[in-house]
Design an enzyme around this catalytic site. Structure first.
Site, PDB file in Angstrom:
ATOM      1  N   ARG A   1     -15.264   3.926   7.151  1.00 41.93           N
ATOM      2  CA  ARG A   1     -13.992   3.413   7.641  1.00 41.93           C
ATOM      3  C   ARG A   1     -13.490   4.237   8.821  1.00 41.93           C
ATOM      4  NH1 ARG A   1     -11.065   0.251   3.916  1.00 41.93           N
ATOM      5  NH2 ARG A   1      -9.098   1.392   4.176  1.00 41.93           N
TER       6      ARG A   1
ATOM      7  N   HIS B   1      -2.356  -6.870  -5.884  1.00 42.32           N
ATOM      8  CA  HIS B   1      -2.684  -7.954  -4.959  1.00 42.32           C
ATOM      9  C   HIS B   1      -4.181  -8.234  -4.951  1.00 42.32           C
ATOM     10  CE1 HIS B   1      -2.801  -4.136  -2.716  1.00 42.32           C
ATOM     11  NE2 HIS B   1      -3.798  -4.666  -2.026  1.00 42.32           N
TER      12      HIS B   1
ATOM     13  N   GLU C   1      -5.390  -3.141  -6.735  1.00 44.33           N
ATOM     14  CA  GLU C   1      -6.023  -4.395  -6.341  1.00 44.33           C
ATOM     15  C   GLU C   1      -6.745  -5.073  -7.498  1.00 44.33           C
ATOM     16  OE1 GLU C   1      -6.955  -3.596  -1.644  1.00 44.33           O
ATOM     17  OE2 GLU C   1      -8.571  -3.162  -3.062  1.00 44.33           O
TER      18      GLU C   1
ATOM     19  N   HIS D   1       0.802  -1.226   0.000  1.00 40.67           N
ATOM     20  CA  HIS D   1       0.000   0.000   0.000  1.00 40.67           C
ATOM     21  C   HIS D   1       0.834   1.275   0.000  1.00 40.67           C
ATOM     22  CE1 HIS D   1      -2.912  -3.095   1.180  1.00 40.67           C
ATOM     23  NE2 HIS D   1      -3.796  -2.301   0.620  1.00 40.67           N
TER      24      HIS D   1
ATOM     25  N   LYS E   1      -7.644   4.193   9.919  1.00 40.09           N
ATOM     26  CA  LYS E   1      -7.267   3.393   8.758  1.00 40.09           C
ATOM     27  C   LYS E   1      -6.157   4.099   7.983  1.00 40.09           C
ATOM     28  CE  LYS E   1      -9.360   0.109   7.381  1.00 40.09           C
ATOM     29  NZ  LYS E   1      -9.173  -1.349   7.607  1.00 40.09           N
TER      30      LYS E   1
ATOM     31  N   CYS F   1     -14.390  -4.514   2.992  1.00 43.34           N
ATOM     32  CA  CYS F   1     -13.384  -4.551   1.934  1.00 43.34           C
ATOM     33  C   CYS F   1     -12.050  -4.922   2.575  1.00 43.34           C
ATOM     34  CB  CYS F   1     -13.233  -3.195   1.251  1.00 43.34           C
ATOM     35  SG  CYS F   1     -14.624  -2.072   1.411  1.00 43.34           S
ATOM     36  N   SER F   2     -11.409  -5.953   2.063  1.00 40.80           N
ATOM     37  CA  SER F   2     -10.132  -6.351   2.651  1.00 40.80           C
ATOM     38  C   SER F   2      -9.394  -7.272   1.692  1.00 40.80           C
ATOM     39  CB  SER F   2     -10.356  -7.022   4.018  1.00 40.80           C
ATOM     40  OG  SER F   2      -9.122  -7.176   4.696  1.00 40.80           O
TER      41      SER F   2
END
Length: 272
Positions: A109, A90, A187, A78, A113, A125-126
């Protein structure tokens, strides 16, 4: 200003080689020291919980066709400077949880974060992690296991309320989004729908600041507020991409009991 290394006159060059190397290397060491210090300060600024997750969690690195090519820390995956190398793509997932009234559960969020704090986004979301149970490709089982794990971690939703075979896998998107200049996302995101009648939600404050259910009209109003800059409303970039490209159509199919018509297991949609 370009770096200038001043060398001695030719007549004394041989005897002064060590001096020249030292003079030229010093600024390089200084730049490295500055970079290391900046990196250290970046780490120290992290919330303790987020710092632990950043270094303990290993994301699954993939190519643009979703083939596994390696793994790296959540921290490295990130950092925008590493994302720009093109080597930090990823696997991720986005869960959309609906209740019996076909309302979608959104989360805001947490302020701690690392990427996109305090933005509104889909239910959860992860990332599936680089571990055996979350790397199973068949029937997206690794992603399903990860989604069940994170629904509990973030929202306190028990596994009994999110059985892995109850998720509908609709497709994948590939996107890239900077967060604040230092951090960002790159992502390959699996999109999962889940509909459950009654789900107990107990948000984890380290992950989630607020939750709310919305119908389609209410989400459209939230999007309008975000576009107009009203009330400080912001949406995560992946959520906005999904809203703009897929969500309302899929949501209507869900309401009609025809969600299966939207399933696309083969395509990776590039939304760059």
């Amino acid at each position: 200003m370009p770096l200038v290394c001043r060398l001695p006159a030719p007549s004394s060059l041989l005897g002064s080689r060590a001096w020249a190397i030292k003079r030229c290397a010093a600024p390089i060491r200084s730049r490295r020291a500055i970079a290391m210090q900046a990196s250290s300060q970046l780490v120290e600024a992290l919330d303790p919980v987020q710092k632990r997750l950043m270094f303990e969690d290993e994301c699954i690195l993939v190519d643009e066709k979703d083939n596994v090519v390696g793994h790296d820390s959540k921290y490295n995956c990130h950092l925008m400077e590493k994302i720009e190398t093109g080597k930090m793509l990823h696997r991720a997932f986005s869960v959309f949880l609906f209740n019996s009234k076909n309302e979608l559960l959104l989360q805001q969020r947490s302020s701690t974060k690392v990427t996109f704090p305090l933005v509104w986004t889909n239910t959860c979301c992860s990332h599936p992690l680089y571990r055996e149970s979350e790397m199973i490709f068949e029937n997206q089982m690794g992603v399903r296991n990860a989604a069940q794990r994170k629904l509990f971690d973030e929202l306190g939703i028990a596994a009994a309320d999110s059985p892995v075979d109850a998720f509908t896998f609709l497709g994948r998107i590939l996107y890239k989004a900077p967060s604040d200049g230092k951090w960002g996302e790159h992502e390959l995101d699996y999109l999962l729908f889940l509909k459950r009648d009654e789900v107990a939600v107990n948000p984890n404050p380290d992950e989630v600041a607020a939750v709310r259910y919305v119908n389609q009209a209410e989400l459209k109003e939230l999007v309008r507020q975000a576009d107009a800059g009203e009330g400080g409303i912001k949406l995560s970039p992946w959520f906005r991409l999904i809203v703009d490209n897929f969500l309302y159509k899929w949501w209507s199919l869900l309401e009609e009991g025809k969600l299966g018509e939207a399933v696309d297991e083969s395509t990776v949609h590039w939304l760059l």
